[in-house]
Design a protein around this motif. Structure first.
Motif: not given
Lengths: 152, 97
Positions: A65, A68, A72, A76, A92, A94, A109, A112, A116, B42-45, B66-67, B70, B72
């Protein structure tokens, strides 16, 4: 309230005379909105907007995606690799623009989670505002309106 | 077939496997489990976890779309399993799309 300003079943409110029932309700609504919107709502709006992913990042892996959010990135930076105790996971939210694309994901974490959670807090405050405004409006209208015009 | 590669990949993913908030239990990781649909990372994780594995085996994470995992629209997600990571670690390159 004054007799001259209440002729023909009209009301006087916030310096405006000869208000019919519907007009009175509208004026009370406007006054309540103005009263309700203050510094905390500005904070709520900032919280919501800080959750939008508007900052560009070097996406890695490719195609992750894009971008950011301020929430976020700041989170971080502050919490870095801090984790919840006992390896516990917290939910979280999303996505969510539009709302039916929102999904619950889990993270252990701190950064994160906070990143969120900030916009969610913003939405909660805004939702409470809307509820407050409507409740106060109806309540106040009901104390001022006469006879048939009362809502209950 | 449990070999060294599998053990290493599993060990890298294990820290991302947290305890449930309600039951306080950890899930048991198997190669069939997926990061996005079963572990619900979570996507960031998930991106960070992937990056760790790819770094450990000297692979380039840019090969991963990656998409796909995860997207849209969350409904269209396909599973990103631990087994896929193990296979790719053995081959030293990402074997999937």
């Amino acid at each position: 309230m004054d007799t001259t300003e209440e002729l023909n079943d009209t009301s006087f409110y916030a310096g405006r005379p000869n208000l019919a029932a519907g007009e009175l309700f509208f004026i009370i609504f406007c006054e309540e909105v103005a009263e309700q919107l203050g510094i905390d709502d500005f904070g709520a709006i900032v919280a919501v907007l800080s959750g939008r992913n508007v900052l560009t990042t070097r996406a890695k892996p490719r195609d992750a995606e894009k971008g950011t959010s301020y929430a976020s990135r700041t989170s971080r930076r502050v919490f870095q690799t801090a984790k919840f105790p006992f390896g516990i996971q917290l939910p979280t939210v999303v996505g969510g623009y539009p709302p039916w694309t929102a999904r619950i994901r889990w993270t252990h974490k701190l950064s994160t989670f906070i990143g969120r959670a900030v916009p969610v807090v913003g939405w909660v405050i805004l939702a409470r505002d809307v509820a407050d405004i409507s409740f106060h409006t109806v309540n106040r209208y009901n104390t001022i309106a006469r006879g048939e015009d009362k809502l209950w | 077939m449990v070999d060294d590669t599998q053990t290493r990949v599993m060990a890298l993913i294990e820290p991302w496997n947290g305890r449930s908030l309600l039951t306080f239990r950890k899930k048991t990781l198997t190669p069939e489990m997926s990061l996005n649909l079963d572990m619900k990372l979570d996507p960031e994780d998930a991106a960070e976890c992937l990056q760790n594995v790819f770094d450990a085996f000297g692979m380039d994470s840019d090969q991963v779309m990656f998409s796909l995992y995860y997207p849209k629209k969350p409904r269209e997600a396909i599973p990103l399993t631990i087994g896929m990571l193990i296979e790719s670690a053995r081959a030293r390159r990402w074997c999937y799309d």
